[in-house]
Design an enzyme around this catalytic site. Structure first.
Site, mmCIF file in Angstrom:
data_model
loop_
_atom_site.group_PDB
_atom_site.id
_atom_site.type_symbol
_atom_site.label_atom_id
_atom_site.label_comp_id
_atom_site.label_asym_id
_atom_site.label_seq_id
_atom_site.Cartn_x
_atom_site.Cartn_y
_atom_site.Cartn_z
ATOM 1 C CD GLU A 59 17.285 51.349 40.204
ATOM 2 O OE1 GLU A 59 17.927 51.924 41.116
ATOM 3 O OE2 GLU A 59 16.512 51.951 39.436
ATOM 4 C CD GLU A 92 -0.482 52.249 55.030
ATOM 5 O OE1 GLU A 92 -0.607 53.086 55.940
ATOM 6 O OE2 GLU A 92 -0.016 52.524 53.916
#
Length: 268
Positions: free
Chosen positions: A77, A108
């Site tokens: 963004e 992960e």
């Protein structure tokens, strides 16, 4: 870990929809207060990030699952909002971009992969790596922070448990302890909300410090749709007192609000 503690509520399946919504909202009320307690930690990290970004450094988020997705969202963004290059704020997550939509099993758990993901960007001492991990124990994040720190990069983190391994790996840890989730262990809820709030605070304050906001306006935003073009025209009209047609012509010529205003002022 408080994020793994049992919910304050039980027999959720027996609650009415109204009671579910009220109780979730009641838990959510606690999140801003937890973030408020962490403001000194956030401030310390932001000050260090700004110093380095003014020297050409970048901001890199690393995380897994919900935490990784939140970092990717915040990074993605920044270019349209502030007109910065797409590689100034970078969001990386365990499992790669495909994991944004579909979980990648055990991604992960690889403590070496985060630094491998960062390496193609040729990291340097002016860059900052922020590890995002609600649990504070994600190997992908711990390993990435440790290797980034060893390479001389600034390191910070956003975690939702106190005294975690991720916090120990970072120079500037941010610990936002939100307590047990409404659904036990579902850190996409309060923990995720807390992380999103902190990410908003970090990227927004950094961009303001870098001069990407004038007054309270996004003067460098990319004009990528009709809504933003309309907003930009109104900003130009208000700032320099021109007509709608003149404002649109200036935006067409110079590409953004800042360019339109500065070039108009230089020639008038």
């Amino acid at each position: 870990m408080t994020t793994e503690n049992a919910s304050h509520y039980d027999h959720l399946e027996q609650m009415s929809v109204h009671d579910l919504l009220v109780n979730i909202n009641q838990e959510d009320h606690t999140v801003p207060f937890a973030v408020e307690k962490a403001i000194p930690q956030i401030e310390a990290l932001v000050n260090e990030i700004v110093k380095r970004m003014k020297l050409g450094g970048r901001l890199i988020y690393i995380g897994a699952g919900t935490s990784g997705r939140l970092g990717v969202v915040d990074a993605s963004e920044c270019p349209p909002t502030y007109g910065v290059p797409f590689d100034l704020v970078i969001g990386l997550m365990a499992g790669g971009d495909g994991a944004i939509r579909k979980a990648v099993e055990f991604a992960e758990d690889d403590a070496e992969q985060a630094w491998k993901d960062i390496a193609p960007y040729e990291p340097n001492a002016n860059d900052t790596v922020i590890g995002i991990a609600a649990s504070g124990r994600t190997p992908y994040v711990i390993g990435g922070l440790q290797q980034a720190r060893a390479a001389g990069l600034l390191t910070g983190c956003i975690v939702c448990n106190a005294g975690s391994a991720v916090a120990r790996a970072a120079e500037f840890p941010i610990e936002v302890v939100v307590g047990p989730e409404f659904v036990t262990g579902s850190t996409r809820m309060k923990a995720g909300t807390a992380q999103k709030l902190v990410l908003n605070m970090i990227s927004t304050s950094v961009m303001i410090q870098l001069g990407r906001v004038k007054g309270n306006k996004m003067v460098d935003m990319q004009l990528t749709n009709i809504k933003l073009q309309d907003r930009a025209a109104k900003m130009v009209m208000s700032e320099i007192g021109v007509s709608r047609q003149e404002a649109e012509a200036l935006l067409e010529k110079y590409g953004n609000v800042r360019g339109a205003i500065e070039n108009y002022n230089q020639t008038n």
